[in-house]
Design a protein around this motif. Structure first.
Motif, PDB file in Angstrom:
ATOM      1  N   ASP A   3      -0.432  -7.596   6.173  1.00 30.06           N
ATOM      2  CA  ASP A   3      -0.105  -8.062   4.831  1.00 30.06           C
ATOM      3  C   ASP A   3      -0.594  -8.780   4.070  1.00 30.06           C
ATOM      4  O   ASP A   3      -0.010  -8.330   2.703  1.00 30.06           O
ATOM      5  CB  ASP A   3       1.564  -8.839   5.562  1.00 30.06           C
ATOM      6  N   SER A   4      -1.230  -9.651   4.239  1.00 28.03           N
ATOM      7  CA  SER A   4      -1.180 -10.862   2.808  1.00 28.03           C
ATOM      8  C   SER A   4      -2.527  -9.930   2.139  1.00 28.03           C
ATOM      9  O   SER A   4      -2.367  -9.883   0.496  1.00 28.03           O
ATOM     10  CB  SER A   4      -1.737 -11.890   3.302  1.00 28.03           C
ATOM     11  N   ASP A   7      -0.341  -7.216   0.289  1.00 25.70           N
ATOM     12  CA  ASP A   7       0.352  -7.847  -0.945  1.00 25.70           C
ATOM     13  C   ASP A   7      -0.949  -7.011  -2.438  1.00 25.70           C
ATOM     14  O   ASP A   7      -0.167  -7.533  -4.074  1.00 25.70           O
ATOM     15  CB  ASP A   7       0.617  -8.916  -0.647  1.00 25.70           C
ATOM     16  N   LYS A   8      -1.634  -7.966  -2.304  1.00 22.95           N
ATOM     17  CA  LYS A   8      -3.240  -7.797  -3.624  1.00 22.95           C
ATOM     18  C   LYS A   8      -3.589  -6.330  -3.620  1.00 22.95           C
ATOM     19  O   LYS A   8      -4.478  -6.281  -4.913  1.00 22.95           O
ATOM     20  CB  LYS A   8      -3.766  -9.238  -3.214  1.00 22.95           C
ATOM     21  N   ASP A  83       6.497  -1.096  -3.257  1.00 24.88           N
ATOM     22  CA  ASP A  83       7.135  -2.324  -3.262  1.00 24.88           C
ATOM     23  C   ASP A  83       5.913  -2.803  -2.759  1.00 24.88           C
ATOM     24  O   ASP A  83       4.830  -2.344  -2.469  1.00 24.88           O
ATOM     25  CB  ASP A  83       8.546  -2.693  -2.943  1.00 24.88           C
ATOM     26  N   CYS A  84       5.665  -4.661  -2.740  1.00 29.52           N
ATOM     27  CA  CYS A  84       5.050  -5.615  -2.106  1.00 29.52           C
ATOM     28  C   CYS A  84       3.593  -5.225  -0.585  1.00 29.52           C
ATOM     29  O   CYS A  84       2.978  -5.165  -0.474  1.00 29.52           O
ATOM     30  CB  CYS A  84       4.872  -7.391  -2.038  1.00 29.52           C
ATOM     31  N   ASP A  85       4.973  -4.960   0.579  1.00 33.43           N
ATOM     32  CA  ASP A  85       4.619  -4.094   1.327  1.00 33.43           C
ATOM     33  C   ASP A  85       4.289  -2.707   1.623  1.00 33.43           C
ATOM     34  O   ASP A  85       4.481  -2.004   2.779  1.00 33.43           O
ATOM     35  CB  ASP A  85       5.196  -4.739   2.850  1.00 33.43           C
TER      36      ASP A  85
END
Length: 123
Positions: A3-4, A7-8, A83-85
């Motif tokens: 997940d991290s 995000d990037k 979105d982020c995920d």
């Protein structure tokens, strides 16, 4: 991908749910009004990206459809964000036709406010 890492990343990796769908929030690019909410499958997402017109997957009819194909109330994609995920889309659009997103003839599908004693019309 963790997940991290998701995000990037700048790699498009939409996360469709167990039914093969991703949520899509449709917003008027000019005034910021949230016009509607629907779902896309991979084909609807691809057609939207290719054509610049919004396509959805109807859960009730189990078929692909283009917004405005029968009403003439189409949307031109101005900006497509994820979105982020990568499990929800925000699509900024320019409404065409009369500018009504809702099947009721209203500009937005969100025209009732929830109150403690029921609903109130707001738009």
């Amino acid at each position: 991908m963790s997940d991290s890492d998701a995000d990037k990343t700048l790699e498009l990796q939409p996360r469709f749910d167990a039914n093969g769908l991703i949520s899509a929030i449709i917003q008027d690019a000019a005034d910021g009004t949230v016009l509607m909410f629907a779902h896309m499958n991979a084909e609807a997402f691809a057609r939207t990206r290719e054509s610049g017109r919004i396509h959805f997957f109807s859960r009730s009819r189990q078929k692909l459809w283009m917004k405005g194909e029968s009403s003439g109330e189409t949307f031109a994609v101005v900006d497509l964000l994820i979105d982020c995920d990568q499990d929800c889309l925000l699509i900024k659009v320019k409404p065409e036709g009369k500018g009504n997103a809702c099947h009721t003839g209203r500009h937005s599908c969100f025209y009732r406010q929830v109150k403690t004693d029921g609903l109130e019309m707001v738009g």
